[in-house]
Scaffold this motif. Structure first.
Motif, PDB file in Angstrom:
ATOM      1  N   UNK A 141     -12.943  -3.052   0.162  1.00 10.15           N
ATOM      2  CA  UNK A 141     -12.020  -2.890  -0.653  1.00 10.15           C
ATOM      3  C   UNK A 141     -10.767  -3.803  -0.524  1.00 10.15           C
ATOM      4  N   UNK A 142     -10.440  -4.531  -1.676  1.00  5.61           N
ATOM      5  CA  UNK A 142      -9.595  -5.402  -1.948  1.00  5.61           C
ATOM      6  C   UNK A 142      -8.287  -4.991  -2.571  1.00  5.61           C
ATOM      7  N   UNK A 143      -7.089  -4.955  -2.011  1.00  4.28           N
ATOM      8  CA  UNK A 143      -5.996  -4.289  -2.454  1.00  4.28           C
ATOM      9  C   UNK A 143      -4.931  -5.262  -3.223  1.00  4.28           C
ATOM     10  N   UNK A 144      -4.434  -4.847  -4.329  1.00  5.36           N
ATOM     11  CA  UNK A 144      -3.443  -5.576  -4.819  1.00  5.36           C
ATOM     12  C   UNK A 144      -2.134  -4.968  -5.409  1.00  5.36           C
ATOM     13  N   UNK A 145      -1.233  -4.847  -4.586  1.00  7.25           N
ATOM     14  CA  UNK A 145       0.160  -4.301  -4.837  1.00  7.25           C
ATOM     15  C   UNK A 145       1.053  -5.052  -5.941  1.00  7.25           C
ATOM     16  N   UNK A 146       1.602  -4.260  -6.637  1.00  9.46           N
ATOM     17  CA  UNK A 146       2.742  -4.758  -7.582  1.00  9.46           C
ATOM     18  C   UNK A 146       3.865  -3.712  -7.743  1.00  9.46           C
ATOM     19  N   UNK A 147       4.733  -4.204  -8.779  1.00  7.14           N
ATOM     20  CA  UNK A 147       5.799  -3.263  -9.271  1.00  7.14           C
ATOM     21  C   UNK A 147       6.913  -3.490  -8.433  1.00  7.14           C
ATOM     22  N   UNK A 148       7.176  -4.311  -7.513  1.00  9.77           N
ATOM     23  CA  UNK A 148       8.354  -4.367  -6.698  1.00  9.77           C
ATOM     24  C   UNK A 148       9.676  -5.223  -7.531  1.00  9.77           C
ATOM     25  N   UNK A 149      10.894  -5.123  -7.200  1.00 14.24           N
ATOM     26  CA  UNK A 149      11.699  -5.866  -7.661  1.00 14.24           C
ATOM     27  C   UNK A 149      13.082  -5.359  -7.052  1.00 14.24           C
ATOM     28  N   UNK A 150      14.090  -5.964  -7.873  1.00 12.32           N
ATOM     29  CA  UNK A 150      15.505  -5.540  -7.634  1.00 12.32           C
ATOM     30  C   UNK A 150      16.100  -4.589  -8.511  1.00 12.32           C
TER      31      UNK A 150
ATOM     32  N   UNK B  91      -7.849   3.943   3.985  1.00 11.67           N
ATOM     33  CA  UNK B  91      -8.488   4.326   5.317  1.00 11.67           C
ATOM     34  C   UNK B  91      -9.788   4.991   4.729  1.00 11.67           C
ATOM     35  N   UNK B  92     -10.890   4.367   5.469  1.00  5.53           N
ATOM     36  CA  UNK B  92     -12.128   5.046   5.164  1.00  5.53           C
ATOM     37  C   UNK B  92     -12.380   6.504   5.743  1.00  5.53           C
TER      38      UNK B  92
ATOM     39  N   UNK C 177      -1.337   9.024   8.686  1.00  2.59           N
ATOM     40  CA  UNK C 177      -0.088   8.412   8.717  1.00  2.59           C
ATOM     41  C   UNK C 177       0.292   7.172   9.620  1.00  2.59           C
ATOM     42  N   UNK C 178      -0.738   7.038  10.580  1.00  2.52           N
ATOM     43  CA  UNK C 178      -0.838   5.912  11.436  1.00  2.52           C
ATOM     44  C   UNK C 178      -1.373   4.593  10.758  1.00  2.52           C
ATOM     45  N   UNK C 179      -0.517   3.539  11.069  1.00  2.00           N
ATOM     46  CA  UNK C 179      -1.185   2.325  10.312  1.00  2.00           C
ATOM     47  C   UNK C 179      -2.336   1.912  10.870  1.00  2.00           C
ATOM     48  N   UNK C 180      -2.880   2.217  12.117  1.00  2.00           N
ATOM     49  CA  UNK C 180      -4.114   1.949  13.035  1.00  2.00           C
ATOM     50  C   UNK C 180      -5.251   2.655  12.288  1.00  2.00           C
ATOM     51  N   UNK C 181      -5.099   3.477  11.556  1.00  2.00           N
ATOM     52  CA  UNK C 181      -6.179   4.357  10.758  1.00  2.00           C
ATOM     53  C   UNK C 181      -6.662   3.576   9.551  1.00  2.00           C
ATOM     54  N   UNK C 182      -5.973   2.601   9.178  1.00  2.00           N
ATOM     55  CA  UNK C 182      -6.005   1.970   7.770  1.00  2.00           C
ATOM     56  C   UNK C 182      -6.882   0.460   7.861  1.00  2.00           C
ATOM     57  N   UNK C 183      -7.917   0.452   7.244  1.00  2.00           N
ATOM     58  CA  UNK C 183      -8.744  -0.761   7.503  1.00  2.00           C
ATOM     59  C   UNK C 183      -8.397  -2.011   6.449  1.00  2.00           C
ATOM     60  N   UNK C 184      -7.967  -1.456   5.483  1.00  2.00           N
ATOM     61  CA  UNK C 184      -7.701  -2.339   4.286  1.00  2.00           C
ATOM     62  C   UNK C 184      -6.433  -2.719   3.572  1.00  2.00           C
ATOM     63  N   UNK C 185      -5.687  -3.734   3.725  1.00  2.00           N
ATOM     64  CA  UNK C 185      -4.383  -3.635   3.331  1.00  2.00           C
ATOM     65  C   UNK C 185      -4.076  -4.672   2.094  1.00  2.00           C
TER      66      UNK C 185
END
Length: 122
Positions: free
Chosen positions: A1-10, A98-99, A104-112
Motif C-alpha cells: 500500500x502506498x499512501x499520499x497525504x494532502x490537505x495541510x496548510x496554514x 495497519x494490516x 493506536x501504536x505507531x509500531x503496529x502500522x506497516x505503511x506510511x
C-alpha cells in the motif's frame, strides 16, 4: 500500500481543515487506517484510527470531539476532518495503514505516507 497525504496548510485557531490520504493498490479495503502527527522536537503521537469497514474508530483524548476520521473504500481514501483547531494541533500529519488490527501504536502500522504540514496561527 502506498499512501499520499494532502490537505495541510496554514489556518487560524478555531478554523477547520480536512486532510486526505489516498492509497494505491487493491488492499486498501483490507487495512485499518490511522493518522499520527509529529511536532518539532516531539515524538510522533497517535491522533485517530478507523477500522477496515469504517464501523469503528477511536481518537486521542486531545482531539476527541474536534476531529473525525472517515474512509471511503470505493475511493481508496481516508480523511481527517479537523475542527476548532488549536495552536497545539500544529504538526506534520501522517497517515498510515495497519494490516492486522485497529491500533493506536505507531509500531503496529506497516505503511506510511509522506506527511502533510498543518500550521495553526493564534
Amino acid at each position: 500500500v502506498q499512501l499520499q497525504a494532502s490537505g495541510g496548510g496554514l489556518v487560524q485557531a478555531g478554523d477547520s481543515l480536512r486532510l486526505s490520504c489516498a492509497a494505491s493498490g487493491r488492499t486498501f479495503s483490507t487495512v485499518a487506517m490511522g493518522w499520527f502527527r509529529q511536532a518539532p522536537g516531539k515524538e510522533r503521537e497517535f491522533v485517530a484510527a478507523i477500522s477496515v469497514s469504517g464501523g469503528s474508530s477511536y481518537y486521542a483524548d486531545s482531539v476527541k470531539g474536534r476531529f473525525t476520521i472517515s474512509r471511503d473504500n470505493a475511493k481508496n481514501t481516508v480523511y481527517l476532518q479537523m475542527n476548532s483547531l488549536k495552536s497545539e494541533d500544529a504538526a506534520v500529519y501522517y497517515c498510515a495503514a495497519a494490516r492486522f488490527k485497529l491500533a493506536g501504536n505507531f509500531r503496529d502500522y506497516q505503511y506510511w505516507g509522506q506527511g502533510t504540514q498543518v500550521t495553526v496561527s493564534s
